[in-house]
Motif scaffolding. Structure first.
Motif, PDB file in Angstrom:
ATOM      1  N   GLY A   1       0.790  -1.227   0.000  1.00 56.66           N
ATOM      2  CA  GLY A   1       0.000   0.000   0.000  1.00 56.66           C
ATOM      3  C   GLY A   1       0.818   1.269   0.000  1.00 56.66           C
ATOM      4  O   GLY A   1       2.051   1.258  -0.151  1.00 56.66           O
ATOM      5  N   ILE A   2       0.099   2.360   0.194  1.00 59.42           N
ATOM      6  CA  ILE A   2       0.663   3.713   0.139  1.00 59.42           C
ATOM      7  C   ILE A   2       0.384   4.444   1.451  1.00 59.42           C
ATOM      8  O   ILE A   2      -0.712   4.350   2.008  1.00 59.42           O
ATOM      9  N   ASP A   3       1.378   5.178   1.936  1.00 58.74           N
ATOM     10  CA  ASP A   3       1.200   6.134   3.031  1.00 58.74           C
ATOM     11  C   ASP A   3       1.646   7.503   2.522  1.00 58.74           C
ATOM     12  O   ASP A   3       2.653   7.602   1.808  1.00 58.74           O
ATOM     13  N   VAL A   4       0.915   8.535   2.909  1.00 56.27           N
ATOM     14  CA  VAL A   4       1.306   9.905   2.584  1.00 56.27           C
ATOM     15  C   VAL A   4       1.597  10.628   3.896  1.00 56.27           C
ATOM     16  O   VAL A   4       0.731  10.713   4.767  1.00 56.27           O
ATOM     17  N   TYR A   5       2.834  11.112   4.037  1.00 56.51           N
ATOM     18  CA  TYR A   5       3.240  11.824   5.244  1.00 56.51           C
ATOM     19  C   TYR A   5       3.210  13.326   4.996  1.00 56.51           C
ATOM     20  O   TYR A   5       3.538  13.792   3.903  1.00 56.51           O
ATOM     21  N   SER A   6       2.916  14.061   6.053  1.00 55.38           N
ATOM     22  CA  SER A   6       2.958  15.516   6.002  1.00 55.38           C
ATOM     23  C   SER A   6       3.570  16.036   7.298  1.00 55.38           C
ATOM     24  O   SER A   6       3.315  15.491   8.375  1.00 55.38           O
ATOM     25  N   ARG A   7       4.396  17.082   7.205  1.00 56.42           N
ATOM     26  CA  ARG A   7       4.926  17.689   8.424  1.00 56.42           C
ATOM     27  C   ARG A   7       3.789  18.340   9.207  1.00 56.42           C
ATOM     28  O   ARG A   7       3.778  18.314  10.430  1.00 56.42           O
ATOM     29  N   ASN A   8       2.849  18.928   8.471  1.00 59.27           N
ATOM     30  CA  ASN A   8       1.667  19.497   9.106  1.00 59.27           C
ATOM     31  C   ASN A   8       0.618  18.409   9.275  1.00 59.27           C
ATOM     32  O   ASN A   8       0.699  17.348   8.664  1.00 59.27           O
ATOM     33  N   LYS A   9      -0.395  18.674  10.066  1.00 56.37           N
ATOM     34  CA  LYS A   9      -1.440  17.678  10.303  1.00 56.37           C
ATOM     35  C   LYS A   9      -2.374  17.534   9.105  1.00 56.37           C
ATOM     36  O   LYS A   9      -3.143  16.580   9.027  1.00 56.37           O
TER      37      LYS A   9
END
Length: 198
Positions: free
Chosen positions: A151-159
Motif C-alpha cells: 500500500g501507500i502512506d502519505v506523510y505531512s509535516r503538518n497535520k
C-alpha cells in the motif's frame, strides 16, 4: 490563487519494469528526521485509527555496516480515546534495492515484534505551500507482509495536506502502467486528526 502542485513519483523497485534509476536525488537523512503525520493511506488498519504519526531518529552505524539507520516509531490512537499505542522498529537503508541511500528501506521490529519485517520505499517527496502554509510531504510504498497488504502512506509535516497536493499524488499514481499502482490511487483515504493527541 496558487498554481496546482506538481508531484512526480517513481515506481517501486518491486514493480516489474520499473526504472532502477529514480529521477533526482533521494531525500537526505537529515530532512527525513523528526515527526511526520500520516494524513492519507491505503492500509486498512488506519481506517479505524486517528493521529497516526511516524518519528524517525538517527541511529549510529551498526558495527562495520555504513548504511544509514533510523529508529522508526509509529504512534496512533483510536477515535475518542486519548491512549496512545505504538509500534517501534529500526529502518535501515536497503542496499539490495540498488538505489542510492534514502530511497529504499528495510524495517525490522523491536522487542516482541523482532520477528516482523517489511520493505518500504520513498516514491516522492517535496516542499509545498498548502493554503499559505509551508509544508513538506513524503509518499511511501510498502510491500505486502504477513500482516498487511501492499500500500501507500502519505506523510505531512503538518497535520493536514492540501487537496491540490493530494490530487497531484493520486494523478501521479494513476499515471503508472502497473494496474496495482493505479488501483491504489483510488483506495487512498484520509486518516483523521483529533484534538485528543497529547
Amino acid at each position: 490563487m496558487s498554481a496546482p502542485t506538481k508531484v512526480s513519483l517513481r515506481a517501486p523497485t518491486t514493480v516489474a519494469g520499473s526504472s532502477s534509476t529514480p529521477p533526482g536525488d533521494a531525500p537526505s537523512l537529515d530532512w527525513m528526521l523528526g515527526t511526520w503525520h500520516v494524513t492519507h493511506a491505503t492500509l486498512p488498519m488506519w481506517k479505524s485509527k486517528c493521529n497516526v504519526r511516524i518519528t524517525y531518529t538517527k541511529l549510529p552505524p551498526a558495527g562495520d555496516d555504513s548504511h544509514p539507520r533510523v529508529d522508526d516509531l509509529v504512534e496512533y490512537q483510536s477515535p475518542g480515546n486519548p491512549k496512545t499505542k505504538s509500534v517501534n522498529g529500526i529502518s535501515r537503508s536497503d542496499p539490495k534495492a540498488g538505489l542510492s541511500p534514502g530511497w529504499a528501506w528495510h524495517w525490522r521490529g523491536k522487542g516482541l515484534l523482532k520477528i516482523a519485517s517489511s520493505n518500504w520505499e520513498v516514491l516522492g517527496y517535496g516542499e509545498v505551500n498548502d493554503g499559505g502554509e509551508p509544508n513538506s510531504f513524503i509518499v511511501t510504498y510498502f510491500t505486502k507482509t504477513l500482516f498487511t497488504p501492499a500500500g501507500i502512506d502519505v506523510y505531512s509535516r503538518n497535520k493536514k495536506l492540501s487537496e491540490s497536493t493530494l490530487a497531484s499524488i493520486k494523478g501521479a499514481l494513476e499515471g503508472f502502467e502497473d494496474p496495482a499502482l493505479k488501483k491504489l490511487s483510488g483506495e487512498i483515504f484520509e486518516v483523521p486528526t483529533e484534538d485528543s493527541k497529547p
